[in-house]
Design a protein around this motif. Structure first.
Motif, PDB file in Angstrom:
ATOM      1  N   ALA A 121      -2.926  -3.914   3.890  1.00 28.39           N
ATOM      2  CA  ALA A 121      -2.461  -4.800   2.818  1.00 28.39           C
ATOM      3  C   ALA A 121      -2.438  -4.059   1.477  1.00 28.39           C
ATOM      4  O   ALA A 121      -1.500  -4.228   0.681  1.00 28.39           O
ATOM      5  CB  ALA A 121      -3.356  -6.033   2.728  1.00 28.39           C
ATOM      6  N   ALA A 122      -3.444  -3.216   1.231  1.00 28.30           N
ATOM      7  CA  ALA A 122      -3.478  -2.445  -0.015  1.00 28.30           C
ATOM      8  C   ALA A 122      -2.329  -1.442  -0.065  1.00 28.30           C
ATOM      9  O   ALA A 122      -1.709  -1.251  -1.113  1.00 28.30           O
ATOM     10  CB  ALA A 122      -4.821  -1.733  -0.154  1.00 28.30           C
TER      11      ALA A 122
ATOM     12  N   ALA B 143       4.947  -2.204  -2.624  1.00 26.93           N
ATOM     13  CA  ALA B 143       5.638  -3.323  -3.269  1.00 26.93           C
ATOM     14  C   ALA B 143       5.690  -3.168  -4.788  1.00 26.93           C
ATOM     15  O   ALA B 143       6.644  -3.601  -5.426  1.00 26.93           O
ATOM     16  CB  ALA B 143       4.957  -4.642  -2.909  1.00 26.93           C
ATOM     17  N   GLU B 144       4.670  -2.526  -5.354  1.00 26.49           N
ATOM     18  CA  GLU B 144       4.646  -2.307  -6.804  1.00 26.49           C
ATOM     19  C   GLU B 144       5.664  -1.250  -7.231  1.00 26.49           C
ATOM     20  O   GLU B 144       6.001  -1.144  -8.400  1.00 26.49           O
ATOM     21  CB  GLU B 144       3.245  -1.895  -7.263  1.00 26.49           C
TER      22      GLU B 144
ATOM     23  N   LEU C 218      -4.577  -0.389  -9.319  1.00 24.36           N
ATOM     24  CA  LEU C 218      -3.844  -0.320  -8.055  1.00 24.36           C
ATOM     25  C   LEU C 218      -4.548   0.625  -7.086  1.00 24.36           C
ATOM     26  O   LEU C 218      -4.747   0.301  -5.910  1.00 24.36           O
ATOM     27  CB  LEU C 218      -2.406   0.138  -8.306  1.00 24.36           C
TER      28      LEU C 218
ATOM     29  N   SER D 144     -10.358  -1.029  -0.359  1.00 21.42           N
ATOM     30  CA  SER D 144      -9.977  -1.364   1.016  1.00 21.42           C
ATOM     31  C   SER D 144     -10.484  -0.310   1.998  1.00 21.42           C
ATOM     32  O   SER D 144     -10.840  -0.633   3.131  1.00 21.42           O
ATOM     33  CB  SER D 144      -8.462  -1.522   1.138  1.00 21.42           C
TER      34      SER D 144
ATOM     35  N   MET E 210       0.579  -1.738   1.478  1.00 25.09           N
ATOM     36  CA  MET E 210       1.811  -2.507   1.278  1.00 25.09           C
ATOM     37  C   MET E 210       1.932  -2.985  -0.175  1.00 25.09           C
ATOM     38  O   MET E 210       3.042  -3.044  -0.721  1.00 25.09           O
ATOM     39  CB  MET E 210       1.871  -3.690   2.242  1.00 25.09           C
ATOM     40  N   ASN E 211       0.800  -3.267  -0.809  1.00 24.63           N
ATOM     41  CA  ASN E 211       0.803  -3.651  -2.219  1.00 24.63           C
ATOM     42  C   ASN E 211       1.262  -2.478  -3.086  1.00 24.63           C
ATOM     43  O   ASN E 211       2.048  -2.652  -4.022  1.00 24.63           O
ATOM     44  CB  ASN E 211      -0.588  -4.119  -2.646  1.00 24.63           C
ATOM     45  N   VAL E 212       0.780  -1.274  -2.775  1.00 24.12           N
ATOM     46  CA  VAL E 212       1.196  -0.077  -3.510  1.00 24.12           C
ATOM     47  C   VAL E 212       2.702   0.101  -3.395  1.00 24.12           C
ATOM     48  O   VAL E 212       3.397   0.352  -4.389  1.00 24.12           O
ATOM     49  CB  VAL E 212       0.455   1.174  -2.970  1.00 24.12           C
TER      50      VAL E 212
ATOM     51  N   GLY F 153      -7.885  -0.775  -5.863  1.00 21.08           N
ATOM     52  CA  GLY F 153      -7.739  -1.686  -4.726  1.00 21.08           C
ATOM     53  C   GLY F 153      -7.627  -0.937  -3.415  1.00 21.08           C
ATOM     54  O   GLY F 153      -8.187  -1.354  -2.391  1.00 21.08           O
ATOM     55  N   LEU F 154      -6.934   0.185  -3.435  1.00 19.99           N
ATOM     56  CA  LEU F 154      -6.800   1.006  -2.228  1.00 19.99           C
ATOM     57  C   LEU F 154      -8.150   1.599  -1.828  1.00 19.99           C
ATOM     58  O   LEU F 154      -8.533   1.567  -0.654  1.00 19.99           O
ATOM     59  CB  LEU F 154      -5.764   2.105  -2.453  1.00 19.99           C
TER      60      LEU F 154
END
Length: 194
Positions: free
Chosen positions: A119-120, A126-127, A101, A108, A122-124, A104-105
């Motif tokens: 997006a990265a 969302a997880e 995770l 990015s 927001m993914n963090v 990915g950040l």
């Protein structure tokens, strides 16, 4: 006030060897199981996640043992059927973000694209992982990263510390991660241009 009437105890960290020996003894006494040949790695990871706190290490081992499937009476005879404690599941059990995770950040940030960083972030979110833990991991990675010059590392470390303080004060996680990410984009861009 009240603090003046209290005794303050400051304990030194235990030597890692003695912590590991004690944790190994506890694991064997409680019947903890590990993947073949990975007991040392799993116990080292528990000690790493505990940050030198023996109480936290024992609690982490206990939680990992319980969450790995240790169930009373599961063997039909009233005994215990035991699951296996896996190294890759320890961070998640402790509520810490998995390394992929944060990878990915970081990727990015290196991309130089705001949309990818957003997006990265927001993914963090969302997880469902705490932004403070993500920032701690990001800080460790950025300090040891080769792609950043020393001044960029310092600027990013200061911004992460400010974001951490803001989070403690109740600031929004998304905004703090975006602020750190924005500076991270600039730092990587400046380092690659130099």
């Amino acid at each position: 006030p009240l603090a003046s009437r209290c005794a303050k105890f400051r304990f030194q960290a235990l030597p890692p060897e003695s912590m590991k020996a004690r944790l190994t003894h506890i694991a064997h006494s409680e019947g903890c199981r590990f993947p073949e040949g990975e007991e040392e790695d799993v116990l080292d990871e528990i000690l790493n996640l505990s940050g030198g706190d023996m109480r936290r290490a024992v609690t982490s081992l206990q939680s990992a043992h319980s969450l790995s499937g240790a169930v009373v009476g599961a063997d039909g005879g009233g005994g215990r059927a035991k699951g296996v404690i896996r190294k890759d599941a320890l961070a998640e059990m402790a509520g810490l973000p998995p390394s992929n995770l944060v990878d990915g950040l970081v990727a990015s940030l290196k991309s130089g694209k705001f949309d990818a960083m957003e997006a990265a972030v927001m993914n963090v979110i969302a997880e469902g992982f705490a932004a403070q833990h993500v920032l701690q991991d990001l800080s460790k990675r950025c300090i040891s990263m080769d792609g950043l010059d020393e001044m960029s590392k310092a600027d990013l470390s200061i911004r992460i510390a400010e974001a951490d303080k803001n989070l403690v004060d109740g600031a929004d996680e998304v905004l703090q991660l975006l602020a750190v990410g924005s500076l991270g984009l600039r730092c990587f861009a400046n380092s690659s241009a130099a």
